[in-house]
Enzyme design. Structure first.
Site, PDB file in Angstrom:
ATOM      1  N   VAL A  77       0.840  -1.202   0.000  1.00  9.75           N
ATOM      2  CA  VAL A  77       0.000   0.000   0.000  1.00  9.75           C
ATOM      3  C   VAL A  77       0.874   1.251   0.000  1.00  9.75           C
ATOM      4  CG1 VAL A  77      -1.749   1.293   1.270  1.00  9.75           C
ATOM      5  CG2 VAL A  77      -1.906  -1.196   1.138  1.00  9.75           C
ATOM      6  N   CYS A  78       1.921   1.239   0.818  1.00 10.29           N
ATOM      7  CA  CYS A  78       2.820   2.392   0.906  1.00 10.29           C
ATOM      8  C   CYS A  78       3.491   2.687  -0.424  1.00 10.29           C
ATOM      9  CB  CYS A  78       3.901   2.141   1.952  1.00 10.29           C
ATOM     10  SG  CYS A  78       3.283   1.764   3.582  1.00 10.29           S
ATOM     11  N   THR A  79       3.855   1.642  -1.138  1.00 10.17           N
ATOM     12  CA  THR A  79       4.520   1.824  -2.428  1.00 10.17           C
ATOM     13  C   THR A  79       3.630   2.619  -3.380  1.00 10.17           C
ATOM     14  OG1 THR A  79       5.775  -0.219  -2.134  1.00 10.17           O
ATOM     15  CG2 THR A  79       5.527   0.586  -4.389  1.00 10.17           C
TER      16      THR A  79
ATOM     17  N   LEU B 233       3.439   6.433  -2.072  1.00 18.52           N
ATOM     18  CA  LEU B 233       4.632   7.235  -2.327  1.00 18.52           C
ATOM     19  C   LEU B 233       4.731   7.620  -3.796  1.00 18.52           C
ATOM     20  CD1 LEU B 233       6.931   5.223   0.034  1.00 18.52           C
ATOM     21  CD2 LEU B 233       6.587   7.678   0.208  1.00 18.52           C
TER      22      LEU B 233
END
Length: 212
Positions: free
Chosen positions: A44-46, A49
């Site tokens: 999810v973070c990828t 960002l």
């Protein structure tokens, strides 16, 4: 440390993918979106960002700097940046803070032990140029954030600061606004809102967006 709206956020110096950062000096006279991530190499973070990198022109228009944080170290971040750029078709154009010692996470209360004992929750802080906290959002680690919503909120905050208006439910840039209740003097209202306004109730006065 619990931070509340209107508090001056704490300063810190921490390593990042762009070198050591003294937060106050780096922020300068800009607005800041500081957002945290549970760990590097997480799916999810990828996506988040990468999206923030693509939104840089929108942040720039609003005098906003973005800065991310994850509890891993700079070496790990550097490897992750390659994955982000490859999978999200973008260049990462803002820093990721390294927080292996959890100094910033603890300063900004990003670790919620009952949710996840050793990792940061998905926190967002919108900070104005005077270093005051203007918005906080806290998501669980599994839920991706909506950065278009953050831009909408920043537009609203900047309108309030500059034009003495608030924004109603589901407002979008260009929609009508409401006049803040503290303004009552007819002469002041006439000067501030030359486009006029519609009084629905004494406390509910609708006016075209002043900067449009």
């Amino acid at each position: 440390m619990a931070l509340h709206l209107g508090d001056i956020v704490p300063n810190f110096t921490q390593a990042s993918t762009h070198g050591d950062i003294n937060f106050y000096e780096w922020a300068g006279d800009s607005w800041v979106v500081l957002f945290s991530h549970p760990a590097d190499f997480t799916p999810v973070c990828t996506t988040e960002l990468g999206t923030v990198a693509k939104l840089k022109p929108e942040f720039d228009k609003r005098n906003v700097k973005a800065i991310a944080l994850s509890v891993d170290d700079v070496e790990s971040h550097t490897g992750w940046v390659g994955d982000i750029e490859e999978t999200q078709n973008t260049t990462l154009n803002y820093p990721i803070l390294a927080d292996a010692d959890k100094k910033v996470s603890e300063l900004y209360d990003m670790i919620h032990p009952n949710a996840a004992a050793n990792i940061t929750v998905r926190s967002v802080f919108v900070i104005d140029p005077s270093k005051k906290l203007r918005l906080t959002l806290t998501y669980p680690p599994s839920t991706g954030r909506n950065f278009e919503e953050l831009l909408r909120v920043i537009d609203s905050l900047q309108l309030t600061d500059n034009y003495s208006v608030a924004t109603p439910v589901d407002w979008k840039d260009g929609d009508d606004c409401v006049i803040v209740p503290s303004l009552k003097d007819p002469e002041v209202l006439k000067e501030k809102f030359p486009k006029g306004y519609t009084e629905i109730k004494p406390y509910l006065r609708v006016t075209p967006q002043p900067n449009r």
